[in-house]
Design a protein around this motif. Structure first.
Motif, PDB file in Angstrom:
ATOM      1  N   GLN B 220     -11.490  -1.882   8.629  1.00 20.10           N
ATOM      2  CA  GLN B 220     -10.806  -2.399   7.465  1.00 20.10           C
ATOM      3  C   GLN B 220     -10.146  -3.735   7.747  1.00 20.10           C
ATOM      4  O   GLN B 220      -9.852  -4.066   8.894  1.00 20.10           O
ATOM      5  CB  GLN B 220      -9.762  -1.393   7.002  1.00 20.10           C
ATOM      6  CG  GLN B 220     -10.394  -0.160   6.372  1.00 20.10           C
ATOM      7  CD  GLN B 220      -9.359   0.776   5.812  1.00 20.10           C
ATOM      8  OE1 GLN B 220      -8.430   1.147   6.505  1.00 20.10           O
ATOM      9  NE2 GLN B 220      -9.512   1.147   4.568  1.00 20.10           N
ATOM     10  N   ILE B 222      -7.084  -5.928   7.873  1.00 21.68           N
ATOM     11  CA  ILE B 222      -5.635  -5.765   7.973  1.00 21.68           C
ATOM     12  C   ILE B 222      -5.022  -7.123   7.670  1.00 21.68           C
ATOM     13  O   ILE B 222      -5.037  -8.021   8.505  1.00 21.68           O
ATOM     14  CB  ILE B 222      -5.229  -5.269   9.368  1.00 21.68           C
ATOM     15  CG1 ILE B 222      -5.980  -3.968   9.689  1.00 21.68           C
ATOM     16  CG2 ILE B 222      -3.732  -5.068   9.450  1.00 21.68           C
ATOM     17  CD1 ILE B 222      -5.848  -3.526  11.124  1.00 21.68           C
ATOM     18  N   LEU B 236      -1.781  -3.650   2.193  1.00 18.25           N
ATOM     19  CA  LEU B 236      -2.512  -2.429   2.497  1.00 18.25           C
ATOM     20  C   LEU B 236      -3.885  -2.798   3.046  1.00 18.25           C
ATOM     21  O   LEU B 236      -4.563  -3.661   2.506  1.00 18.25           O
ATOM     22  CB  LEU B 236      -2.682  -1.584   1.233  1.00 18.25           C
ATOM     23  CG  LEU B 236      -1.418  -0.909   0.714  1.00 18.25           C
ATOM     24  CD1 LEU B 236      -1.716  -0.190  -0.584  1.00 18.25           C
ATOM     25  CD2 LEU B 236      -0.881   0.076   1.738  1.00 18.25           C
ATOM     26  N   SER B 237      -4.252  -2.147   4.120  1.00 10.74           N
ATOM     27  CA  SER B 237      -5.582  -2.425   4.654  1.00 10.74           C
ATOM     28  C   SER B 237      -6.620  -1.895   3.676  1.00 10.74           C
ATOM     29  O   SER B 237      -6.413  -0.881   3.008  1.00 10.74           O
ATOM     30  CB  SER B 237      -5.736  -1.778   6.026  1.00 10.74           C
ATOM     31  OG  SER B 237      -5.434  -0.406   5.941  1.00 10.74           O
TER      32      SER B 237
END
Lengths: 373, 472
Positions: B220, B222, B236-237
């Motif tokens: 993801q 970040i 939020l990732s």
């Protein structure tokens, strides 16, 4: 024509200057004050709250990279924090209170404060009181590792759950069930909707074959193997070959089974599920429950009164709650990332205020069978 | 200086201003010391399209390479950069009263080893974003610029110009960060011009749109949004992280010239400056993150006196003051305030005994003042200091087709706090060698600037090597 062009140009410049710009806001961030009073029910009369003095209080936010703040309550149980930005905060206090010459109880006070500007409607002083309560001691789901190690091959099969016995007595896992929950539409329902169900061997409640001693951790592995032996993730994962338990779907074709590790099974003649694949849960969001096994027929839902412990987690702050409030007042794991080796564990072994956002912390690496430092 | 060279220089100045058009500057940065060979006229001071002088049709093609090595850098600066650019401009007189210019250029910029930064220039914004990547970003894209100048009445000139550029950037990392930038600038000006004086007004409007997208590859994204330079907000990732920055700016001002080239000339320009920048991120819906606004004033002046036939004296000055405020759109509250001012004055003597020899000696001194505050987590930096620079150089024709210029500089610079030093001692060497061939001019430029910070013995070394070609 030329004059018109000039006038239009000047008018466009002036008009655009008026439309472009904003007014400077009056409210200044970083001026938030939080005033909290910590109380505990009186021993003489539990309906009366008395202040808790000299209580160390910790407040922090995961929204910003600002340091945690600590302070101690005064004689009135009052503590004050200031120069804080608008954000979501977690307030946590933990102490031991003497109740006699040789006895003391562990009390916790914890709360998530929604102190963004909208919720405060422009106010910069927040006042609240927290009633301390005894930490619920018992058999707990202590760690949930589902997000996978650092990898680029979408590997998350090294998942495990960890149980911790916070009781002063031995607990028995006989016949207990582990549930992967589906969305419960009614957050005040008395039954749980279930996606997957697995069961420990033995007889619920009365069985005494599978003990977990006080202070003992037990690792329930999705696949009880040494995941560090797998090339692309070597050294990045965990060795679960010595896990205490292994999940196993008995109708999974060619499913992996470590013969040296006892199984928690499904489709075993008692508990039944449709899925033919092995134990899987959401990587960064799901609900998991440990139940005593009196009710194992999930077709009409699992009776909420059989729940021993329940945890909801989600990486998204805007996640809509899926587990009844009575089992978990919030959800933990906000900000957890996939395939990054992160795990979700209680802040202290068995620490439970029935509020996973407070109870759990994201740790950088899984800790199967022990507590992070 | 003959008219052809003068024309080429004017066009070159216009061309240079478009090289950096992807991020239109708030205020024009005037390098008086570097303009010894060029006329410090109102065009240079104000970029007023009405002030441009031009008499003949002309085409210019140039290519340029700039390499720089940032041995000392801030956290989110690249370790080195490479810039390759090519441009073509064509000027045509439409009739006796008007002319038209069109130009196109293409830039390819490589910023190497950018730690975390998703931005092209992290320190140019208060709401910059970083992600979990370190790598090299390549930016490339074309720009188009147009200019129309017409004499609308006797000695009264109207100028209109526009610049439009599109740029794409790609970071060679996981997560992959794609940047798409679109920039447009529009200028309009009036100039009432006589031989002994001129007076005019000018305006500028610009619109920068920058779109960023980071796409997950296996993990993801970040992302973190900085609020100022010390505190960041944890996003939020997510599997995909998108950001959009919109920047609009506005400038208006006027200029006055007294005197001509034969005796003495005074040029003064005053500009009011405004800019607003908005940042927002996208997931499934838009989340505004911040806006900041800057406004200021810039005064530029230049007095050139022909002391003797072979000696010119030039006195110049600059005053720039601006203030910023930034609002977090997460909290809808004030999070940043900043106030900066620059006052510089300088003088240079130019000795030109013949058309092929020139020498100059100059110096400038100025005061800078910074007052920067962050409120999310209290931070304040207030500093002021005196900057100065001494410079000298010479230009001479080594042969009828070869020209050599060199310039030496030594000075003190007071940087902003995020350079983590009180001041720099700068030493600069610039050497230009230009050769005329049958197919055009080739110029090689070498520039080495050494910056010695006050807090340690390690020096910063910035080296640029340029190669340009332009047709005769």
């Amino acid at each position: 024509m030329k004059k018109t062009l000039i006038i239009l140009s000047i008018a466009a410049l002036v008009l655009s200057s008026c439309l472009l710009f904003e007014n400077k806001p009056e409210a200044i961030d970083g001026n938030l004050q939080i005033n909290l009073t910590f109380t505990v029910p009186s021993e003489e009369d539990s309906t009366v709250e008395v202040p808790v003095a000299d209580l160390p209080v910790r407040i922090f936010t995961t929204n910003y990279n600002i340091p945690e703040q600590y302070d101690t309550t005064d004689a009135n149980g009052f503590v004050h924090f200031d120069h804080l930005p608008y954000a979501y905060y977690t307030v946590e206090a933990h102490s031991f209170i003497s109740t006699g010459e040789f006895t003391e109880i562990e009390v916790v006070g914890a709360k998530v404060l929604d102190l963004v500007a909208d919720s405060l409607q422009g106010e910069n002083v927040y006042i609240d009181s927290l009633s301390m309560e005894s930490s619920k001691r018992g058999l707990k789901i202590n760690e949930i590792y589902t997000s996978g190690p650092k990898n680029r091959i979408y590997y998350f099969y090294d998942l495990f759950l960890e149980l911790y016995n916070g009781l002063s007595e031995t607990a028995y896992l006989d016949g207990m069930v582990i549930l992967r929950l589906s969305t419960t539409k009614d957050l005040f329902a008395d039954t749980l909707a279930v996606t997957n169900i697995y069961q420990f061997p033995g007889t619920p409640i009365t069985g005494r074959q599978y003990p977990i001693e006080p202070g003992e951790f037990m690792v329930l592995a999705g696949k009880a193997m040494n995941h560090n032996a797998i090339g692309p993730i070597a050294g990045l994962s965990v060795d679960l070959s010595n896990a205490n338990w292994e999940f196993r779907n008995l109708i999974e074709p060619g499913g992996y089974d470590n013969p040296n590790v006892p199984d928690i099974t499904t489709n075993n003649g008692k508990v039944v599920q449709k899925s033919r694949v092995d134990f899987l849960v959401g990587i960064t969001g799901d609900g998991i429950a440990l139940c005593d096994g009196r009710d194992y027929d999930q077709t009409d839902g699992i009776d909420i009164n059989t729940v021993v412990d329940c945890v909801e987690y989600s990486s998204s702050e805007t996640h809509t709650k899926e587990v009844p409030y009575s089992l978990d007042a919030s959800f933990g794991g906000i900000g957890q990332t996939k395939y990054n080796g992160e795990s979700l564990e209680r802040v202290r072994p068995g620490f439970d205020t029935n509020n996973s956002r407070v109870d759990f912390v994201i740790i950088n690496a899984p800790t199967p069978g022990y507590q992070h430092e | 200086m003959n008219k052809i060279i003068k024309t080429v220089i004017i066009i070159f100045v216009i061309g240079c201003s478009t090289v950096f058009a992807f991020e239109d500057v708030f205020a024009r940065q005037i390098d008086f010391a570097g303009q010894i060979d060029d006329p410090l006229n109102t065009t240079y001071l104000t970029a007023n399209p009405a002030s441009i002088l031009y008499k003949e049709n002309r085409e210019i093609f140039s290519i340029k390479t700039i390499l720089s090595d940032n041995a000392y850098k801030r956290t989110y600066d690249p370790s080195s950069s490479q810039n390759y650019s090519a441009s073509f401009s064509s000027l045509r007189r439409i009739n006796d009263a008007s002319f038209f210019m069109a130009g196109i250029s293409y830039d390819d910029l490589r910023l190497k080893d950018m730690f975390g930064s998703r931005e092209k220039y992290f320190y140019d914004d208060y709401f910059s974003m970083i992600d979990s990547s370190t790598g090299t970003t390549a930016y490339y894209g074309p720009q188009l610029n147009l200019l129309y100048n017409v004499e609308i009445a006797n000695d009264l000139y109207l100028g209109v110009s526009g610049n439009y550029g599109v740029e794409r950037g790609l970071k060679d990392t996981f997560p992959k960060t794609i940047t798409i930038m679109r920039n447009s600038i529009y200028r309009v000006g009036l100039d009432y011009r006589k031989e002994s004086f001129s007076i005019g007004v000018h305006g500028r409007y610009y619109d920068d749109q920058t779109y960023y997208e980071s796409v997950k590859s296996y993990s993801q994204v970040i992302a973190k949004t900085y609020i100022g330079y010390n505190v960041f907000y944890n996003e939020l990732s997510a599997s995909t992280s998108k950001k959009k920055r919109t920047r609009n700016g506005f400038e208006y001002g006027g200029h006055l010239r007294l005197g001509g080239e034969k005796a003495a000339a005074l040029n003064v320009s005053v500009s009011g400056l405004h800019r607003i920048s908005r940042s927002e991120i996208y997931t499934s819906y838009s989340k505004p993150r911040g806006l900041w606004q800057r406004q200021g004033i810039q005064v530029l002046s230049d007095l050139t006196i022909h002391v003797r036939d072979v000696v010119d004296a030039r006195l110049y000055g600059e005053y720039l003051h601006f203030s910023d405020w930034g609002e977090s759109l997460i909290s809808n509250a004030l999070v940043i305030e900043n106030d900066e001012s620059y006052s510089h004055a300088g003088a240079v003597l130019v000795y030109e005994p013949s058309m092929v020899q020139k020498a100059f000696l100059g110096g400038e001194i100025g005061k800078v003042a910074y007052d920067y505050k962050e409120y999310v987590f209290p931070f304040e930096d207030t500093r002021a200091g005196v900057e100065w620079k001494l410079y000298a150089g010479a230009g001479l024709y080594l042969s009828s087709k070869t020209r050599l210029n060199f310039n030496l500089e030594y000075g003190k610079e007071v940087p902003k706090f995020y350079w983590n030093t009180e001041y720099f001692q700068n030493t600069g060497v610039i050497i230009n060698l230009e050769q005329l061939f049958s197919f055009g001019y080739i110029e090689v430029k070498f520039e080495n600037i050494s910056k010695k910070p006050s807090n340690g013995s390690e020096s910063i070394s910035i080296m640029q090597l340029g190669l340009s070609y332009r047709r005769k």
